[in-house]
Scaffold this motif. Structure first.
Motif: not given
Lengths: 489, 503
Positions: B137, B140-141, B144-145, B148, B151-152, B168, B171-172, B175-176, B179, B182
């Motif tokens: 857990f 994973y946090v 993903e952290v 973001v 991305y910026f 984007i 990120f896409l 992220l895909f 997950v 996950l």
């Protein structure tokens, strides 16, 4: 109806009684002291907080070891942890909506007095739904809530879109209520009972393939499908959400959705656990449709209220995953997600209201342009909500999704989880578009946001909720887990 | 090694985050102060991190500096941090790259300096956490952290033309993949929980469980392996998931490219070594041909695409695809040399590709072009620059005496089956003002590391040896199962080492 009436039973419904009284007081205040602005709002807030305190008082004995749920008024009104959980969500949502409304209503020229009274009545209706022990209580709660909401939607009398929203919502709402009522009458006809427990007991002895039973189930699914805005019963949602005053939209998206979910759980798990196999298939399909269509259509929206409308549809889709997965894990995931969803969605709508000023209507995604440079704190708050809605840690939305996906995997619905995963990626696209507009565009010359203090408090509250549940979800998960024990046999 | 020790791992992980929070309270006009604080925080983190290899027990395969705390007992999540020979050097690499990233943004970033440094420090925390987390857990946090702020970083401070698209897309894709991983994590969690009776996300506990495997693609272990694979392969990036990388690299600001190349890509390869290999050894062996094929394609394809690039950054990006193919190839040799070489090469690639992006960034600051054609005759104008460039490039190519050689040599040794790959190609040419001290300081530490690893790699290899040995032993054990004429269903607990013998 069996059982006897015991006057002391009223004490168990004290939170609802108190809130109703406050609502009436507010209504009286609105014509007795129309000049004293601030009184109505203050009394409303005190009312909600007071109800919360009464609720906690009622809840304390329930959390003692070995305590059983209380059933009063011949089983038509239940005081269990499940009811407490949802009532907490309703009161939270109502409180946030009141805070958002205080400066918003005068700005858009809406009449103030009746607004709060009707809002509170609607909340009372929701609380009855959560406590409903039989179909009639539940239905009456549902109507109390809905009729109040129809009025609230049309509160901007001068605006065409608001009127359209109210009318559309009224027509669709009345229709769906009719469908629900039809389902209820079929169930009553089949089982001769209204109480959930009695219905379940009778169904257990029946032929489960009875067509009338299945028709009743389909009717109730469709009716509640309208209330929670599941696809394909969602057509009214974008128009209503766009046209209604934004604070009402927030209330619709958060509280009324939560109430719909509460009703769904009570009816399907309470009265029809024996035909779970049948309705699970239906909700599997509804869930896939709801999240997929919600997310895909949201991508095309320019108006942020419409975008959030489709986003809330998509989130209902995620919630239905937990419902499909069932069992302790699935249902507690539903409850937890409802709580998470309340914070982040209320927060996102509060941000839309924050942008509403004398000059800017603030409901286009474009209106967020340059917020990151002009108002970094506001933009950061919005970013938290957007990340949470997407489901990225360390926000509450992540834990919610994590838990829902977990329930799906545990119950063996791997495909459903995979579809949800793809949907998450799709949703990233439109949520991040708002972030992109906020941070990667130049602000217009004079970007101002609402100076309303109560609104700022609401935003801060929602941000804190979203982050705290995201970073330390333990107690909230335990609350959700404890809340469903009485519901599942 | 467990017990309550000084929480050094948490400190190196969260110190940057703390620095980021401090930055929030500095007025945005004070850009100089913001840069100083940022440099100070990353510098102190580096110093503390450098103490880790000094107190690290080189002879142990176990997790060291372990920290444990209860987090979400309701679902078996705890806060567990730990470090072994596999993560040690990656953590050091991360700590080394961060101050360099701050330094190389000193003059290049002039707008929204505050936000920029907050994001930089956030990424730092995320990356450290990924390499140190021992609870799924938590892992994973952190995983993903990182997304973001990155991305910026690309979206706000990137090259104006296509930064939004690149941001984007990055990120896409990631992220895909995440997950889907996950879902894999959850599947493992529930399976292991049902087996052992305690539901936990503790990685070390989950590794003790054997997950059901059969030669079918749809056996539990293979599916979960694929779920993890998708996430890691996108991150690495392996062919055919690599298309986000050239875009992200090209559009990102220099520091973004450096961090991406040096550390972010390693998160993918690290994921394979840390989780996929020891946790799903049978599935790993099952997928070896698949992985080798993808790696070889990446090596050749990446190198060939390099040949036709006119944009320097795109060139380095595609060379990364090729290099990462090497790393994956070495890893999936699944023996000592291959794995050690692969891990060492992760560090090397981080150093040399990070340096290459710095070099491109330095020249971009001067001539505002990334086109190779615009760089003619630089060496006469900028001798220091040209020298460093040459060393870096040779390191990247893999010249003996520099770091890249050792890693690639080991990989080729390990990958005995596929010894015909050796094409990594780079071009050169340049012009202008030579480097100032700050700019040189960004490169010199990296160059020192090139020579160190190149000439005396023993300590690096030695530290990882026991941990790698453990992974290899696990794989060797699984090999018996996979290569058995009738596969034995995996049942017993590998840590205790006794497997039911079947005829």
């Amino acid at each position: 109806m069996m059982g006897t009436y015991n006057p002391a039973d009223v004490l168990h419904a004290l939170p609802e009684v108190f809130l109703s009284v406050v609502a009436i007081v507010v209504l009286i205040l609105s014509f007795a002291a129309p000049k004293q602005r601030g009184w109505i709002e203050t009394v409303s807030i005190i009312g909600v907080v007071g109800t919360g305190i009464l609720l906690v008082r009622a809840a304390v004995p329930l959390f003692e070891p070995g305590a059983a749920a209380v059933s009063v008024f011949s089983g038509s009104y239940l005081v269990d942890k499940f009811a407490i959980f949802f009532k907490v969500v309703f009161l939270l949502a109502t409180l946030l909506v009141i805070l958002m409304s205080i400066d918003y209503l005068p700005l858009v020229g809406a009449p103030i007095g009746e607004f709060y009274a009707i809002l509170l009545f609607s909340t009372v209706g929701m609380m009855f739904i959560a406590s409903g022990g039989n179909l009639l209580t539940l239905y009456i709660g549902l109507e109390t809530m809905s009729i109040s909401l129809y009025i609230l939607c049309g509160f901007l009398k001068q605006e065409k879109k608001s009127n359209e929203a109210a009318l559309k919502y009224l027509l669709m709402g009345a229709f769906s209520s009719g469908v629900i009522l039809y389902g209820i009458s079929l169930l009553y006809g089949l089982t001769g009972a209204l109480g959930f427990k009695e219905i379940a007991a009778t169904i257990a002895t029946m032929d489960l393939g009875n067509p009338a039973l299945l028709v009743a189930m389909v009717m109730l699914t469709a009716g509640f499908g309208f209330k929670i805005a599941a696809v394909p019963f969602h057509m009214y949602v974008p128009d209503v959400y766009e046209g209604a005053p934004t604070t009402v939209t927030a209330f619709l998206a958060v509280a009324s959705e939560a109430a719909g979910v509460a009703a769904l759980l009570r009816v399907f798990l309470g009265a029809m656990p024996h035909i779970q196999v049948d309705w699970t298939i239906m909700f599997w399909i509804l869930s896939v449709l709801t999240m997929t269509i919600g997310n895909v259509v949201a991508m095309a929206q320019q108006n942020i209220k419409r975008m959030l409308a489709y986003s809330s549809i998509a989130h209902i889709g995620y919630i239905l995953i937990g419902f499909v997965a069932g069992a302790k894990l699935g249902i507690s995931a539903v409850l937890f997600y409802v709580l998470v969803y309340a914070f982040m969605t209320a927060g996102a709508f509060a941000m839309v209201i924050l942008l509403r000023t004398e000059t800017v209507k603030g409901d286009l995604i474009e209106d967020f342009a340059g917020l990151g440079q002009a108002k970094p704190i506001a933009a950061a708050a919005m970013l938290v909500f957007l990340l949470s809605l997407t489901g990225i840690p360390p926000t509450a939305g992540f834990v919610g999704k994590f838990y829902i996906f977990g329930a799906a995997i545990k119950a063996g619905y791997v495909w459903l989880a995979l579809i949800a995963v793809i949907n998450t990626a799709i949703s990233l696209f439109y949520y991040m578009r708002v972030a992109m507009v906020m941070y990667m565009r130049e602000p217009p010359k004079a970007l101002v946001v609402s100076p309303s203090r109560p609104l700022h408090v609401a935003v801060a509250f929602a941000v804190l909720g979203t982050l705290i549940i995201g970073i330390y979800p333990g107690p909230f998960l335990e609350f959700a887990q404890a809340s469903i024990l009485g519901l599942l046999q | 090694m467990s017990g309550t020790t000084f929480p050094v791992l948490s400190i190196v992980t969260f110190l940057p985050l703390l620095g980021g929070i401090v930055l929030l309270f500095i007025r945005r006009e004070q850009a100089g102060l913001i840069r100083m604080v940022s440099l100070l925080v990353t510098g102190v983190t580096l110093l503390i991190t450098l103490a880790l290899p000094l107190s690290f027990d080189f002879g142990s395969a176990e997790m060291q500096f372990v920290e444990r705390a209860s987090w979400i007992p309701a679902i078996g999540v705890s806060y567990i941090m730990g470090m072994d020979g596999i993560s040690l050097w990656l953590v050091c690499l991360t700590a080394l790259i961060s101050p360099i990233a701050v330094l190389c943004s000193w003059e290049a970033i002039t707008e929204q300096v505050k936000e920029y440094h907050v994001f930089l420090l956030l990424i730092h925390t995320g990356m450290m956490g990924v390499f140190l987390a021992l609870d799924f857990f938590l892992f994973y946090v952190f995983w993903e952290v990182v997304l973001v702020p990155m991305y910026f970083l690309i979206g706000i401070w990137g090259a104006p033309a296509r930064r939004l698209y690149a941001a984007i897309k990055f990120f896409l894709y990631t992220l895909f993949g995440s997950v889907v991983m996950l879902l894999g994590i959850l599947a493992v969690y529930f399976y292991a929980g049902a087996q052992t009776g305690t539901y936990t996300f503790d990685v070390l506990e989950l590794m003790k469980v054997s997950y059901p495997w059969s030669p079918s693609l749809f056996s539990f272990q293979n599916l979960v392996w694929l779920a993890f694979f998708l996430s890691f392969a996108i991150k690495v990036p392996m062919f055919p998931f690599h298309t986000w990388l050239p875009d992200a690299h090209t559009e990102a600001p220099t520091a973004g490219s450096v961090i991406l190349a040096a550390v972010l890509l390693k998160m993918g390869t690290y994921g394979f070594v840390r989780f996929s290999l020891p946790m799903f050894p049978e599935a790993t062996l099952y997928f070896v041909p698949f992985m080798v094929t993808l790696s070889v394609i990446a090596i050749i394809y990446g190198a060939m695409v390099c040949l036709v690039q006119r944009d320097m950054k795109r060139l380095v990006a595609f060379s990364s695809v090729s290099h990462m193919g090497f790393i994956m190839l070495g890893m999936f040799a699944l023996n000592m040399q291959g794995l050690q070489g692969s891990i060492l090469q992760m560090v090397n690639h981080g150093l040399s590709t990070g340096a290459l992006f710095l070099i491109v960034g330095l020249i971009y600051d001067r001539i505002h072009s990334r086109m190779i054609a615009d760089m003619g005759g630089l060496s006469s104008v900028m001798p220091i620059y040209a020298t460093l460039f040459a060393i870096t490039m040779f390191s990247s190519i893999g010249l003996p005496g520099l770091n890249g050689f050792i890693g690639e040599f080991l990989i080729l040794l390990g990958a005995f089956k596929v010894s015909w790959i050796c094409t990594v190609t780079h071009e050169r040419n340049k012009e202008l003002l030579d480097l100032n001290l700050r700019e040189a300081m960004t490169l010199i530490p990296l160059v020192i590391m090139f020579f160190w690893i190149g000439l005396y790699p023993a300590p690096f290899l030695k530290a990882m040896e026991p941990s790698v040995q453990k992974v290899v032993a696990r794989l060797d054990q699984a090999r018996k199962v996979v290569e058995a004429p009738t596969p034995i269903p995996v049942v017993s607990n590998w840590d205790q080492g006794h497997r039911e013998e079947q005829p």
